[in-house]
Structure formats: C-alpha cells, structure tokens
Motif scaffolding. Structure first.
Motif, PDB file in Angstrom:
ATOM      1  N   LEU A 110      64.008  39.013 -94.299  1.00  0.00           N
ATOM      2  CA  LEU A 110      62.935  38.180 -94.837  1.00  0.00           C
ATOM      3  C   LEU A 110      62.648  38.518 -96.297  1.00  0.00           C
ATOM      4  N   ALA A 111      63.105  39.667 -96.749  1.00  0.00           N
ATOM      5  CA  ALA A 111      62.876  40.083 -98.137  1.00  0.00           C
ATOM      6  C   ALA A 111      63.986  39.633 -99.081  1.00  0.00           C
ATOM      7  N   LEU A 112      65.039  38.996 -98.576  1.00  0.00           N
ATOM      8  CA  LEU A 112      66.171  38.629 -99.414  1.00  0.00           C
ATOM      9  C   LEU A 112      65.788  37.575-100.445  1.00  0.00           C
ATOM     10  N   ILE A 113      66.546  37.536-101.534  1.00  0.00           N
ATOM     11  CA  ILE A 113      66.316  36.530-102.573  1.00  0.00           C
ATOM     12  C   ILE A 113      66.615  35.136-102.048  1.00  0.00           C
TER      13      ILE A 113
ATOM     14  N   LEU B  78      67.364  40.764-125.191  1.00  0.00           N
ATOM     15  CA  LEU B  78      67.653  41.581-124.024  1.00  0.00           C
ATOM     16  C   LEU B  78      68.995  41.218-123.417  1.00  0.00           C
ATOM     17  N   VAL B  79      69.760  42.237-123.036  1.00  0.00           N
ATOM     18  CA  VAL B  79      70.912  42.093-122.161  1.00  0.00           C
ATOM     19  C   VAL B  79      70.627  42.946-120.942  1.00  0.00           C
ATOM     20  N   PHE B  80      70.705  42.346-119.764  1.00  0.00           N
ATOM     21  CA  PHE B  80      70.326  43.040-118.531  1.00  0.00           C
ATOM     22  C   PHE B  80      71.429  42.838-117.504  1.00  0.00           C
ATOM     23  N   GLY B  81      71.957  43.944-116.970  1.00  0.00           N
ATOM     24  CA  GLY B  81      73.007  43.872-115.965  1.00  0.00           C
ATOM     25  C   GLY B  81      74.274  44.545-116.445  1.00  0.00           C
ATOM     26  N   SER B  82      74.891  45.325-115.579  1.00  0.00           N
ATOM     27  CA  SER B  82      76.067  46.099-115.975  1.00  0.00           C
ATOM     28  C   SER B  82      77.280  45.246-116.261  1.00  0.00           C
ATOM     29  N   ASP B  83      77.265  43.970-115.841  1.00  0.00           N
ATOM     30  CA  ASP B  83      78.408  43.093-116.078  1.00  0.00           C
ATOM     31  C   ASP B  83      78.256  42.247-117.334  1.00  0.00           C
ATOM     32  N   GLN B  84      77.210  42.476-118.107  1.00  0.00           N
ATOM     33  CA  GLN B  84      76.927  41.617-119.254  1.00  0.00           C
ATOM     34  C   GLN B  84      77.480  42.153-120.576  1.00  0.00           C
ATOM     35  N   LEU B  85      77.766  43.440-120.634  1.00  0.00           N
ATOM     36  CA  LEU B  85      78.355  44.066-121.817  1.00  0.00           C
ATOM     37  C   LEU B  85      79.485  44.986-121.383  1.00  0.00           C
ATOM     38  N   SER B  86      80.449  45.189-122.266  1.00  0.00           N
ATOM     39  CA  SER B  86      81.456  46.203-121.996  1.00  0.00           C
ATOM     40  C   SER B  86      80.807  47.584-122.076  1.00  0.00           C
TER      41      SER B  86
ATOM     42  N   ASN C 213      69.890  42.358-107.976  1.00  0.00           N
ATOM     43  CA  ASN C 213      69.803  40.991-108.487  1.00  0.00           C
ATOM     44  C   ASN C 213      68.411  40.584-108.932  1.00  0.00           C
ATOM     45  N   GLU C 214      67.477  41.506-109.005  1.00  0.00           N
ATOM     46  CA  GLU C 214      66.120  41.183-109.450  1.00  0.00           C
ATOM     47  C   GLU C 214      65.876  41.762-110.838  1.00  0.00           C
ATOM     48  N   ILE C 215      65.392  40.906-111.741  1.00  0.00           N
ATOM     49  CA  ILE C 215      65.020  41.331-113.090  1.00  0.00           C
ATOM     50  C   ILE C 215      63.515  41.081-113.229  1.00  0.00           C
ATOM     51  N   PRO C 216      62.711  42.120-113.337  1.00  0.00           N
ATOM     52  CA  PRO C 216      61.254  41.927-113.317  1.00  0.00           C
ATOM     53  C   PRO C 216      60.696  41.495-114.674  1.00  0.00           C
ATOM     54  N   PHE C 217      61.104  40.311-115.122  1.00  0.00           N
ATOM     55  CA  PHE C 217      60.646  39.808-116.421  1.00  0.00           C
ATOM     56  C   PHE C 217      59.123  39.797-116.517  1.00  0.00           C
TER      57      PHE C 217
END
Length: 523
Positions: free
Chosen positions: A156-159, A236-244, A509-513
C-alpha cells in the motif's frame, strides 16, 4: 578524458536551444531528467515516471527510512485475527486538486479500478488478493482479502499503482484523464522533448513546498546535463544514473556545489536469459559470473561510489540474510566452463564458437543512462577476454520494457526495486512477463516450482516456514546463475548554489522536492 567529456557536453548543449540562458525566478527550482514525465496516471507504468507520480499522488500509508510504515492518507488501521480483513481510518479534510473530497468512496473507486484491471497489475499480488473493498463510513474503508497476505502495508506504500486519482477524473475514463491527486505538487504543463512544469499545491493538507514551481527540463545526454548544472541552467541533478561517476567526483571537488551519496537502496544486476542460447546453458551463465570482475567495475566505472554486490539482494532486507557462496572472479575457471560447454577458441584471443556458431549475445541497457552505458562497455570488455562477444544494444525506456517482456535479450539490466518492494514485491513480479525476471528464469527446469513457492511464501503465516521458503528461492536463483550482481545501488545528488537543505527520500524513486529549501543567495 575530462577535457573530452566537457567538449562533448559543449557540443551537445549547442544543439539544444531549450537550454539557452535565461533568468529564472527565485521561487522556481530547475531540475533535469532524460525524458518527459509522461501523462502521470497513478495506476500506469512507463512512460509514467515514478519520481513524478510520487509528487502528485499519495498512498494510504508511507514507508519511512529504517523499514517502518507510518500513517499518511490513512491515520490508522486494524487487522482481523485471521489476517484477511483490514480496516483503515482516513485523514479528514483532504481534497484532490480539483476540489473533490478524498474519502472512503474515492479509495474504493480507485481500488475497484485496479482490481478490474488485474491483467495489467498481475505482478503485484496485493491486487489479486483483494476480494472486496467496502465503505463502512465516510472516513473508513475495509479491505477483504482472499488470504492472510503479509506484505499488505508495504504494498500500500508503493509509488504505483495503489495511489489515488480524483474519482471525478476516474469516472471520465481515459479520454478525460488529467493528473489530479492530493499531493504537494500539480503538473500544469508538458512540452514534449523540452520540459514539464509543476506548481505548488496551495491547498495541500501537509507542509507545502518552499518553491512555488518546479521546472523539469528534458536533458537526455548526461554530458549536457553536467554542463547545464555547471553553468547554472539547472539547479539540481538527482539520481545515480543522471551523471557519470567522473562528473560526480568533479562536482564533489568544487566548493560551489553540494554533493552527497545515499546509503545502499537496492541492487544493480544484469539478468541472464536462461531461455535463450547461449545463456540457456548453466555452464555459460556460471562462466559469465566468474568472468566479470565486479570489484573492477565498482572501482573503475563507479569510482567506488557503490559497494560490490555478491547476491541478488543485499542482506539487510527482510528474509535475505541467506548464506550463499559468491561467484568469485576467476577468468581461468570461466574459460574452463566454456570449454566444457563446447565453446572453443580457434586461437588465443579469438572469439569462441561451437558448431560454426559464434559465442555472442545481446547486452541491453538504457541508452540515456550514463552509468548503465559505462557498465555495459566494461562488461563487454570482460566477456571479450574469455572469448564471448556481447553486442551492446542501447534502448529507450519503452524499448527496454519491450525487450524485458519479450525475452529478446541475452543479458539486460534488471535492478531490484529497493524498499519497500524487496524482496516480496520484486519476487512476486517474477511470476509474470512484465519485467526481465520472468524471461530470465523461463529456461530453468524448476521455474514452475519457483513460481509456486513465491505464491506460497506471500501468504505464509508461519514465520519460520516463510524464512525457509525465501532461503530456498534465493539459493536456487543464486545457484542457477540467473543474475550477475554488480553493486548495491545508491542515489546521489549535486545541488547548485541556489539550493540548501537537499536530502534523500526513503526509497530509490522518491525525490522529496517539497522539503528542499532555497539558499539565502537565491532569495
């Protein structure tokens, strides 16, 4: 290498007029992502992007760091002694952004829609378990389940898909869809290939975001993204797959930027297709696992920003602390296994063949993912050293999904989903062809037994029996060499000088903007 990276970024930036310099209002946060966020239906999958679905829609309960479940749109719950009936008390005074009240009827309408579309949500056992949804009061809803399904609160907590769309929109059907949730943000504009614009939900029941607007620029190329961050075009860049990893380390050494790496959140894996030659042979799969140097990948590609993985799941998730012997890097053993399987080299350093057929496979990755691309190239080099040719296939997100579902791959990135999915939801999804796992396991002689035991463990009420079944499942998948574990995935961010108080969400997968704050320089 760094100079070449910046030159490439500059060339790519010149081709993107949407990144032209312009003044940004102080109350606008500018983020970037490789693609548009999609239509943002809360019950939908790709091309809907999960981080954005979590901004607009909310769950009944919320997963928080450390494995706890806390109230959210539901303020409390109770479960019957037999585990088959769950009663939830709903938060009062909450409205959807179209003014529709959030109440028990809204919960029932959404859950009934999910149950009516079980084919789409077959990977999630909770949907199959729902027997009935009953409104017992305007602020109370009851779930009746077929079995005492233990992961109820976690799922029930899933995105997605168990989040809530305005019932007024739901009643209009697909033709009248609009992204109307109860969350802290509203999607108000989408420009395909350019940006998505979110604004603060001024009627939000909780703490409202400090920024009035979030602009998500579409920047497919990671080098372009790095330069846009450096020149102030994005905040902002957020996430390990967004930059080398190289770009991240460069920013970490620059005092103008704030950088951080999260604790491990999930596992980074390649799934090996047991139903397709040449990886239908266990010896070939084991040769691959022994032939790839994970320590080298983590050191030279990930620059030690993640920890090497030895098994499908990290051992700090529920039921995953199973003693399994890792596949140690041993190139000589890998070559011996290939020889035993009949794949021979006509001469040293040549590619192997058997009966005139070359030893080759497709290695699929997301083409816009800088980390996956670099890892794929490194794995290709490791396999070439043992005489195997990996053809690199860079795909967009929909192409990856299609390959995962059809089984048209030899190896494909198939990371676990992290909390609160691992291991129960991730393993539940192994039974249906919606992700890479079903096809990767399709050639195993015990596939039917694996699926049967997954179904049983999800409704097992005896804790010892549940633990034993998970141990059997994880041991079989490990011994059958279906997955090449690479590392335990982290998240990361690089924040520009206009930002302060940036942090990580409780899941990957959550970014607390809504919790981010502007720096004094931006005010």
């Amino acid at each position: 290498m760094l100079r070449r990276e910046l030159l490439l970024a500059g060339a790519a930036l010149a081709t993107l007029p949407s990144l032209a310099a312009r003044a940004v209002p102080q109350d606008v946060l500018v983020y970037s992502y490789p693609r548009n966020v999609g239509p943002l239906h809360p019950h939908g999958y790709a091309p809907n992007q999960m981080f954005a679905q979590a901004m607009v829609y909310e769950p009944l309960v919320r997963y928080v760091e450390g494995g706890r479940i806390e109230p959210w749109l539901a303020t409390g719950w109770a479960v019957s002694d037999d585990g088959r009936t769950w009663d939830f008390t709903l938060r009062q005074g909450v409205t959807f952004t179209d003014g529709t009240p959030f109440d028990a009827q809204a919960v029932k309408a959404n859950l009934d829609a999910l149950v009516a579309d079980k084919a789409q949500h077959g990977w999630l056992e909770l949907i199959a378990q729902i027997q009935a949804v009953e409104v017992t009061a305007p602020d109370r809803v009851r779930l009746r389940l077929n079995d005492p399904y233990y992961p109820v609160l976690f799922e029930l907590a899933l995105i997605r898909p168990v989040r809530f769309l305005s019932p007024a929109v739901l009643a209009r059907g697909e033709a009248g869809f609009a992204p109307v949730g109860t969350g802290p943000w509203r999607l108000v504009e989408t420009a395909p290939g350019e940006h998505d614009r979110f604004v603060r939900n001024e009627t939000y029941w909780g703490s409202r975001p400090a920024f009035a607007e979030l602009l998500v620029k579409v920047v497919p190329d990671p080098n372009t993204r790095a330069l846009a961050l450096e020149t102030g075009e994005i905040d902002l860049v957020f996430g390990s797959d967004q930059l080398s990893a190289m770009a991240f380390q460069r920013f970490a050494a620059d005092p103008r930027f704030a950088c951080a790496v999260s604790p491990p959140l999930a596992s980074r894996n390649l799934a090996l297709n047991s139903g397709r030659s040449p990886t239908d042979d266990l010896k070939v799969r084991r040769a691959i696992l022994h032939g790839v140097n994970r320590q080298s990948l983590v050191k030279n590609v990930l620059l030690d920003l993640e920890e090497p993985a030895e098994t499908l799941f990290a051992r700090n998730f529920p039921y995953t602390d199973v003693p399994l012997e890792p596949f140690a890097f041993d190139r000589a053993l890998a070559q011996a296994l290939l020889e035993e399987a009949g794949w021979h080299r006509p001469e040293e350093r040549a590619m192997r063949a058997r009966d005139g057929q070359p030893l080759e496979l497709d290695l699929c990755f997301v083409g816009s993912d800088a980390v996956q691309k670099a890892l794929a190239e490194a794995v290709q080099a490791e396999l070439r050293a043992i005489g195997m040719q990996a053809r690199l296939v860079g795909l967009d997100e929909s192409g990856m999904t299609a390959r995962q579902q059809s089984g048209e791959f030899g190896m494909i990135f198939g990371d676990t989903w992290g909390a609160p999915y691992d291991p129960h939801s991730f393993m539940s999804g192994m039974r249906v062809p919606t992700h890479a796992d079903f096809q990767a396991q399709s050639g195993l002689p015990m596939k039917a037994e694996i699926d049967r035991r997954i179904g049983e463990v999800l409704v097992e009420t005896d804790e010892a029996a549940r633990r034993d079944t998970y141990a059997w499942l994880l041991t079989i998948l490990h011994e059958q060499a279906v997955y090449l574990p690479i590392s335990y995935t982290t998240s990361s961010y690089v924040a520009g000088p206009r930002l302060k108080e940036v942090g990580f969400g409780p899941t990957v997968n959550e970014i607390p903007f809504e919790s981010f704050r502007p720096s004094s320089a931006a005010l």
